[in-house]
Design a protein around this motif. Sequence first.
Motif, PDB file in Angstrom:
ATOM      1  N   TRP A  53      -3.802  -6.732  -8.097  1.00 57.96           N
ATOM      2  CA  TRP A  53      -2.679  -5.801  -7.985  1.00 57.96           C
ATOM      3  C   TRP A  53      -1.624  -6.064  -9.058  1.00 57.96           C
ATOM      4  O   TRP A  53      -1.113  -5.134  -9.684  1.00 57.96           O
ATOM      5  CB  TRP A  53      -2.057  -5.920  -6.585  1.00 57.96           C
ATOM      6  CG  TRP A  53      -1.081  -4.830  -6.315  1.00 57.96           C
ATOM      7  CD1 TRP A  53       0.275  -4.867  -6.497  1.00 57.96           C
ATOM      8  CD2 TRP A  53      -1.391  -3.524  -5.839  1.00 57.96           C
ATOM      9  NE1 TRP A  53       0.821  -3.653  -6.174  1.00 57.96           N
ATOM     10  CE2 TRP A  53      -0.173  -2.821  -5.759  1.00 57.96           C
ATOM     11  CE3 TRP A  53      -2.585  -2.877  -5.480  1.00 57.96           C
ATOM     12  CZ2 TRP A  53      -0.115  -1.497  -5.314  1.00 57.96           C
ATOM     13  CZ3 TRP A  53      -2.520  -1.575  -5.041  1.00 57.96           C
ATOM     14  CH2 TRP A  53      -1.295  -0.905  -4.960  1.00 57.96           C
TER      15      TRP A  53
ATOM     16  N   ILE B 285      -6.265   3.258  -6.928  1.00 56.18           N
ATOM     17  CA  ILE B 285      -6.994   3.722  -5.750  1.00 56.18           C
ATOM     18  C   ILE B 285      -7.888   2.596  -5.217  1.00 56.18           C
ATOM     19  O   ILE B 285      -7.957   2.350  -4.008  1.00 56.18           O
ATOM     20  CB  ILE B 285      -7.829   4.975  -6.092  1.00 56.18           C
ATOM     21  CG1 ILE B 285      -6.891   6.148  -6.391  1.00 56.18           C
ATOM     22  CG2 ILE B 285      -8.772   5.335  -4.950  1.00 56.18           C
ATOM     23  CD1 ILE B 285      -7.590   7.361  -6.988  1.00 56.18           C
ATOM     24  N   VAL B 286      -8.580   1.899  -6.136  1.00 60.78           N
ATOM     25  CA  VAL B 286      -9.384   0.750  -5.720  1.00 60.78           C
ATOM     26  C   VAL B 286      -8.492  -0.293  -5.045  1.00 60.78           C
ATOM     27  O   VAL B 286      -8.844  -0.860  -4.005  1.00 60.78           O
ATOM     28  CB  VAL B 286     -10.110   0.124  -6.940  1.00 60.78           C
ATOM     29  CG1 VAL B 286     -10.714  -1.224  -6.580  1.00 60.78           C
ATOM     30  CG2 VAL B 286     -11.176   1.069  -7.462  1.00 60.78           C
TER      31      VAL B 286
ATOM     32  N   LEU C 101      -5.705   0.204  -3.432  1.00 61.39           N
ATOM     33  CA  LEU C 101      -5.331   0.669  -2.097  1.00 61.39           C
ATOM     34  C   LEU C 101      -6.473   0.428  -1.115  1.00 61.39           C
ATOM     35  O   LEU C 101      -6.253   0.037   0.033  1.00 61.39           O
ATOM     36  CB  LEU C 101      -4.980   2.160  -2.124  1.00 61.39           C
ATOM     37  CG  LEU C 101      -3.626   2.531  -2.718  1.00 61.39           C
ATOM     38  CD1 LEU C 101      -3.378   4.028  -2.574  1.00 61.39           C
ATOM     39  CD2 LEU C 101      -2.509   1.758  -2.048  1.00 61.39           C
ATOM     40  N   GLY C 102      -7.710   0.666  -1.578  1.00 66.86           N
ATOM     41  CA  GLY C 102      -8.861   0.406  -0.725  1.00 66.86           C
ATOM     42  C   GLY C 102      -8.930  -1.058  -0.315  1.00 66.86           C
ATOM     43  O   GLY C 102      -9.142  -1.395   0.860  1.00 66.86           O
ATOM     44  N   LEU C 103      -8.725  -1.936  -1.291  1.00 62.16           N
ATOM     45  CA  LEU C 103      -8.751  -3.377  -1.005  1.00 62.16           C
ATOM     46  C   LEU C 103      -7.667  -3.754  -0.002  1.00 62.16           C
ATOM     47  O   LEU C 103      -7.899  -4.517   0.943  1.00 62.16           O
ATOM     48  CB  LEU C 103      -8.541  -4.173  -2.299  1.00 62.16           C
ATOM     49  CG  LEU C 103      -9.699  -4.187  -3.284  1.00 62.16           C
ATOM     50  CD1 LEU C 103      -9.280  -4.816  -4.601  1.00 62.16           C
ATOM     51  CD2 LEU C 103     -10.872  -4.951  -2.701  1.00 62.16           C
TER      52      LEU C 103
ATOM     53  N   ALA D 278       0.831  -1.202   0.000  1.00 65.10           N
ATOM     54  CA  ALA D 278       0.000   0.000   0.000  1.00 65.10           C
ATOM     55  C   ALA D 278       0.866   1.252   0.000  1.00 65.10           C
ATOM     56  O   ALA D 278       0.562   2.236  -0.686  1.00 65.10           O
ATOM     57  CB  ALA D 278      -0.927  -0.005   1.210  1.00 65.10           C
TER      58      ALA D 278
ATOM     59  N   GLY E 271      -6.336  -1.834   2.230  1.00 67.47           N
ATOM     60  CA  GLY E 271      -6.724  -1.339   3.543  1.00 67.47           C
ATOM     61  C   GLY E 271      -7.694  -2.284   4.230  1.00 67.47           C
ATOM     62  O   GLY E 271      -7.528  -2.631   5.413  1.00 67.47           O
ATOM     63  N   VAL E 272      -8.696  -2.743   3.491  1.00 71.06           N
ATOM     64  CA  VAL E 272      -9.680  -3.681   4.059  1.00 71.06           C
ATOM     65  C   VAL E 272      -8.996  -4.950   4.528  1.00 71.06           C
ATOM     66  O   VAL E 272      -9.280  -5.471   5.616  1.00 71.06           O
ATOM     67  CB  VAL E 272     -10.760  -4.004   3.005  1.00 71.06           C
ATOM     68  CG1 VAL E 272     -11.586  -5.207   3.434  1.00 71.06           C
ATOM     69  CG2 VAL E 272     -11.657  -2.807   2.771  1.00 71.06           C
TER      70      VAL E 272
ATOM     71  N   HIS F 181      -7.743   2.490 -10.883  1.00 71.53           N
ATOM     72  CA  HIS F 181      -7.565   1.110 -10.468  1.00 71.53           C
ATOM     73  C   HIS F 181      -6.618   0.999  -9.283  1.00 71.53           C
ATOM     74  O   HIS F 181      -6.792   0.149  -8.405  1.00 71.53           O
ATOM     75  CB  HIS F 181      -7.042   0.265 -11.627  1.00 71.53           C
ATOM     76  CG  HIS F 181      -8.108  -0.157 -12.579  1.00 71.53           C
ATOM     77  ND1 HIS F 181      -8.725   0.706 -13.444  1.00 71.53           N
ATOM     78  CD2 HIS F 181      -8.695  -1.366 -12.776  1.00 71.53           C
ATOM     79  CE1 HIS F 181      -9.632   0.052 -14.153  1.00 71.53           C
ATOM     80  NE2 HIS F 181      -9.644  -1.212 -13.764  1.00 71.53           N
TER      81      HIS F 181
ATOM     82  N   TRP G 187      -6.942  -4.549   7.663  1.00 72.44           N
ATOM     83  CA  TRP G 187      -7.841  -4.514   8.805  1.00 72.44           C
ATOM     84  C   TRP G 187      -8.306  -5.915   9.186  1.00 72.44           C
ATOM     85  O   TRP G 187      -8.207  -6.323  10.351  1.00 72.44           O
ATOM     86  CB  TRP G 187      -9.041  -3.614   8.505  1.00 72.44           C
ATOM     87  CG  TRP G 187     -10.008  -3.539   9.639  1.00 72.44           C
ATOM     88  CD1 TRP G 187      -9.937  -2.731  10.729  1.00 72.44           C
ATOM     89  CD2 TRP G 187     -11.198  -4.313   9.794  1.00 72.44           C
ATOM     90  NE1 TRP G 187     -11.010  -2.957  11.562  1.00 72.44           N
ATOM     91  CE2 TRP G 187     -11.791  -3.924  11.019  1.00 72.44           C
ATOM     92  CE3 TRP G 187     -11.814  -5.311   9.020  1.00 72.44           C
ATOM     93  CZ2 TRP G 187     -12.982  -4.478  11.482  1.00 72.44           C
ATOM     94  CZ3 TRP G 187     -13.002  -5.865   9.491  1.00 72.44           C
ATOM     95  CH2 TRP G 187     -13.569  -5.443  10.705  1.00 72.44           C
TER      96      TRP G 187
END
Lengths: 109, 239
Positions: B211, B178-179, B181-183, B108, B185-186, B176, B189
Amino acid sequence: MAEPHTSPTSGAHGDIHLHPEAVPVFVYLRVFAALMGLLGVTVLAAAVDLGPWNLPIALSIGVMKAALIFAYFMHLRFSTRLVQVTSVLAFLWLGILFVLTASDYLTRD
Amino acid sequence: MAETHVPDQAVLRHQFDDLEQQRESINLGMWLFLATEAMMFGGLFFTYALYRGAYPDAFRIGSQHLNVGLGTINTFALLLSSLTMALAVHAAAVAHTRRLILFLAATALLGGVFLGTKAVEWTHDYQVGLIPGLRWTYYDTHPGEAGRLALVHLAPYHVQMFFVVFFSMTGLHALHMIVGLGLLGVFIWSASRGRFAGGNDQPVEIVGLYWHFVDIIWVFLFPLLYLIAGFRPFAAGGH
């Protein structure tokens, strides 16, 4: 062919099931080294004026990098035949897009 | 009800005969999705090929406005991020949660470096007026450059086509990222909540496939957009 592997039957923190097919880390490191080498070649080849050959050379190096990433990082080399064929089909479909669209433009006045 | 997340240990869903079939089906589904992504980017790659074939000199001139040094750094960052992503998948496979989180975070971070560099590039392009439709004033403020174009029978709108293609392709690619990075992050977590403590690496592998694919797109974008005029990382081109 992927080996069947069963999930642990004990509770939430029961037997840790170690993946039988985990690709060893050194394979990834070697592939990365090759990718860095290819990046260097990309840059060197672009620094030299080779006339019309710069484009096909740059694309060929790109294809080699992509092939390494597909095969080892994306585990295509270790996937089932069905998945491998599917990835080839993806390129064929892309090829159809290019060929049919190009045939339109190239036959215009 | 439980405080900690129940580790995901490859539960066999009812529609599959066995875990092997389930694993292969999930993998196949992701590859089919990537095939559709290839078709989407493929359309833009064809557009690039068409207009570069039509205006080869304009594309070379347009490419000279780009920052090749930053493009090279971005290529290095993404290739390194693919390594860290592969190592994250490996960590999930051997159920080392801490290492998994470390490598997901590294991936990330490198993605963030990529997007930050892109932001720097695009901000510069905006300032000099090279963004078609948004701010295309470069040739108004640089009449000498416009004159040089005319000498080779080109007009600013020929170069503009390069930038339309450039921003479309790198823009879709950045979306893509940004998406992605969101994935990540999830997954950082859920990994911290113990989801992958049981050794089920496939969800991480699926994100990895996404990725790596986005990385491969960039591997082609870099030479096609940045290296048309050769590798000149310190040239004044971008002004």
